[in-house]
Design an enzyme around this catalytic site. Structure first.
Site, mmCIF file in Angstrom:
data_model
loop_
_atom_site.group_PDB
_atom_site.id
_atom_site.type_symbol
_atom_site.label_atom_id
_atom_site.label_comp_id
_atom_site.label_asym_id
_atom_site.label_seq_id
_atom_site.Cartn_x
_atom_site.Cartn_y
_atom_site.Cartn_z
ATOM 1 N N GLU A 134 -3.805 -24.936 29.000
ATOM 2 C CA GLU A 134 -2.487 -24.308 29.141
ATOM 3 C C GLU A 134 -1.487 -25.226 29.835
ATOM 4 O OE1 GLU A 134 -1.890 -21.613 27.627
ATOM 5 O OE2 GLU A 134 -3.956 -20.996 27.193
ATOM 6 N N THR A 135 -1.962 -26.159 30.638
ATOM 7 C CA THR A 135 -1.070 -27.001 31.452
ATOM 8 C C THR A 135 -1.203 -28.486 31.128
ATOM 9 O OG1 THR A 135 -2.787 -27.100 33.174
ATOM 10 C CG2 THR A 135 -1.119 -25.367 33.387
#
Length: 318
Positions: A134-135
């Protein structure tokens, strides 16, 4: 008259004590030292904490084996996320620190401390893998490979909207935006609200705390990880073997393993249509982290043949 009064009083007392925590109370947590029962009540007896009775904040193993620091050391954490402080990353200056991670995890006693050492290591590997995807700031030819660049970003990239859905229960604050932030990129007012209530912070009025306070940032991600969202189990219950698929799950090819966690997080977009590059990215992080922790990744890593659960907390953000 006395009997009727006693009955009414008992009913009122029962209603007042019910639905204190867990999925019945928007992911709310019990006080430290208490377990959340499968019915959503807080307590510390076997009815609350025992196998099959506990849904969250369940006890881990005794002594050092139940300590998260005994599962993942500072040096392992740095090795896994070794480019998170790169100058190109928003998370530079050690925003996503090991100490913040350990501190946040302390509010969720079952996280990384449930089951045997294999289960505990897999949970940490799976959590860091999904949140790394996600990051991520990586690319195929990135230094040290694409799976060394997790935890690069704090906020959703691009030009996100305000993610405000009209709600009387979780009203949007004037001028606030609820786009993706933190390790799990939590989004929407209807997620910031219950998350904030569960961790004791007003995130509706202060959503950017998820991107400015390291401990709150990690807490938002662990809250999502530990909180079931019917008909979905929690990611925690899947990776620790506590989840048993129903007949409907089995018919949809949803079986225990890392793949179901991807389905929980973003199955509506990534699962059920064969190979998907996003799913493979998640698996790549997971395999690398399992290798660092010295544990096998287990079976059923993909979700290409699984039907999705439907929309989830993050389906609109990734």
């Amino acid at each position: 008259e006395f009997t009727i009064f006693s009955l009414l009083f008992s009913l009122l007392l029962l209603n007042a004590s019910a639905e204190q925590c867990g999925s019945q109370a928007g992911g709310a947590l019990c006080a430290p030292g208490l377990c959340c029962s499968k019915f959503g009540w807080c307590g510390n007896t076997n009815d609350y904490c025992g196998p099959g009775n506990c849904q969250s904040q369940c006890p881990g193993g005794p002594g050092p084996s139940g300590d998260l620091g005994g599962v993942i050391s500072n040096s392992m954490f740095d090795q896994m996320l070794n480019h998170r402080n790169d100058n190109a990353c928003q998370g530079k200056n050690n925003f996503y620190s090991y100490n913040a991670f350990i501190s946040a995890a302390g509010s969720f006693p079952g996280f990384g401390t449930t089951g045997d050492i294999t289960a505990r290591k897999r949970e940490i590997a799976a959590f860091l893998a999904q949140t790394s995807h996600e990051t991520t700031g990586g690319w195929p030819s990135a230094p040290d490979g694409p799976y060394a660049w997790g935890y690069c970003f704090l906020r959703e990239q691009g030009s996100p909207g305000d993610y405000c859905t009209p709600s009387s229960q979780w009203p949007c604050a004037p001028g606030r935006k609820y786009f993706g932030r933190g390790p799990i990129q939590i989004s929407h007012n209807y997620n910031y609200g219950p998350c904030g209530r569960a961790i004791g912070v007003d995130l509706l009025n202060n959503p950017d705390l998820v991107a400015t306070d390291s401990v709150i940032s990690f807490k938002s991600a662990i809250w999502f990880w530990m909180t079931p969202q019917s008909p979905k189990p929690s990611c925690h219950d899947v990776i620790t073997g506590r989840w048993q698929p129903s007949g409907a799950d089995q018919a949809a090819n949803r079986v225990p393993g890392f793949g179901v966690i991807t389905n929980i997080i973003n199955g509506g977009l990534e699962c059920g249509h064969g190979s998907d590059s996003r799913v493979q990215d998640r698996i790549g992080f997971y395999r690398r982290y399992c290798g660092i922790l010295g544990v096998s990744p287990g079976d059923n890593l993909d979700c290409g043949n699984q039907r999705s659960f439907g929309n989830g907390l993050l389906v609109d953000t990734v």
